[in-house]
Write an enzyme that holds these catalytic residues in place. Structure first.
Site, PDB file in Angstrom:
ATOM      1  N   HIS A 149      37.688   7.750  24.710  1.00 34.04           N
ATOM      2  CA  HIS A 149      38.760   8.751  24.585  1.00 34.04           C
ATOM      3  C   HIS A 149      39.945   8.255  23.762  1.00 34.04           C
ATOM      4  O   HIS A 149      41.098   8.592  24.061  1.00 34.04           O
ATOM      5  CB  HIS A 149      39.197   9.259  25.971  1.00 34.04           C
ATOM      6  CG  HIS A 149      38.195  10.206  26.565  1.00 34.04           C
ATOM      7  ND1 HIS A 149      37.017   9.776  27.145  1.00 34.04           N
ATOM      8  CD2 HIS A 149      38.181  11.556  26.646  1.00 34.04           C
ATOM      9  CE1 HIS A 149      36.335  10.816  27.564  1.00 34.04           C
ATOM     10  NE2 HIS A 149      37.008  11.917  27.261  1.00 34.04           N
ATOM     11  N   CYS A 161      33.305  13.293   7.083  1.00 37.00           N
ATOM     12  CA  CYS A 161      33.821  12.259   7.984  1.00 37.00           C
ATOM     13  C   CYS A 161      35.185  11.734   7.572  1.00 37.00           C
ATOM     14  O   CYS A 161      35.765  10.885   8.239  1.00 37.00           O
ATOM     15  CB  CYS A 161      32.828  11.109   8.127  1.00 37.00           C
ATOM     16  SG  CYS A 161      31.435  11.556   9.176  1.00 37.00           S
ATOM     17  N   GLU A 166      25.708   7.643  16.297  1.00 36.31           N
ATOM     18  CA  GLU A 166      26.779   8.601  16.017  1.00 36.31           C
ATOM     19  C   GLU A 166      26.297  10.022  16.295  1.00 36.31           C
ATOM     20  O   GLU A 166      27.075  10.910  16.599  1.00 36.31           O
ATOM     21  CB  GLU A 166      27.169   8.433  14.544  1.00 36.31           C
ATOM     22  CG  GLU A 166      28.390   9.164  14.142  1.00 36.31           C
ATOM     23  CD  GLU A 166      28.889   8.717  12.771  1.00 36.31           C
ATOM     24  OE1 GLU A 166      29.197   7.528  12.605  1.00 36.31           O
ATOM     25  OE2 GLU A 166      28.950   9.564  11.879  1.00 36.31           O
TER      26      GLU A 166
HETATM   27 ZN   LIG Z   1      32.122  10.445  12.391  1.00 39.66          ZN
END
Ligand SMILES: [Zn+2]
Length: 123
Positions: A67, A23, A112
């Site tokens: 976005h 990440c 997530e």
């Molecule tokens: Zn992530």
């Protein structure tokens, strides 16, 4: 106490600072967002809050994130755009929308992935 929940979603990119792992690199998610609102009493119609209104209020906030590269947004230039912090951002921006009603925002959950979710509440 009555509680209702609506599901919504947005797509965005982020990278986590001061984090070692996948990440750390720029990547995207289709974030799913669950918003929980509660009331001590239902209204004359029998509703805590109209689902449509709760969804509309939520989507105004999510449109600010959709976005986007989250790290570029002013709120996240110093605050890491983790799911936890995104949940807090949504909660704190949405909370004010309920100031003149009997309805309170209980909790915001940000998913997530299908199996990983972070929540934020004030309790
Ligand atoms: Zn992530």
């Amino acid at each position: 106490m009555y509680e209702v929940m609506i599901k919504s979603e947005f797509s965005a990119a982020h990278s986590l600072r001061e984090y070692e792992g996948k990440c750390e690199a720029l990547h995207g998610h289709n974030f799913r967002v669950d918003v929980y609102a509660g009331a001590e009493e239902v209204d004359g119609t029998g509703l805590t809050i109209d689902f449509r209104i709760l969804k509309e209020k939520t989507n105004v906030i999510l449109d600010q994130l959709d976005h986007k590269h989250l790290n570029d947004l002013p709120y996240f230039t110093e605050t890491n755009p983790s799911s936890e912090n995104i949940a807090a951002y949504i909660f704190n921006n949405l909370k004010g929308e309920f100031s003149n009603e009997n309805v309170v925002l209980n909790r915001v959950a940000v998913w997530e992935s299908e199996n990983s979710c972070a929540t934020y509440s004030e309790k």
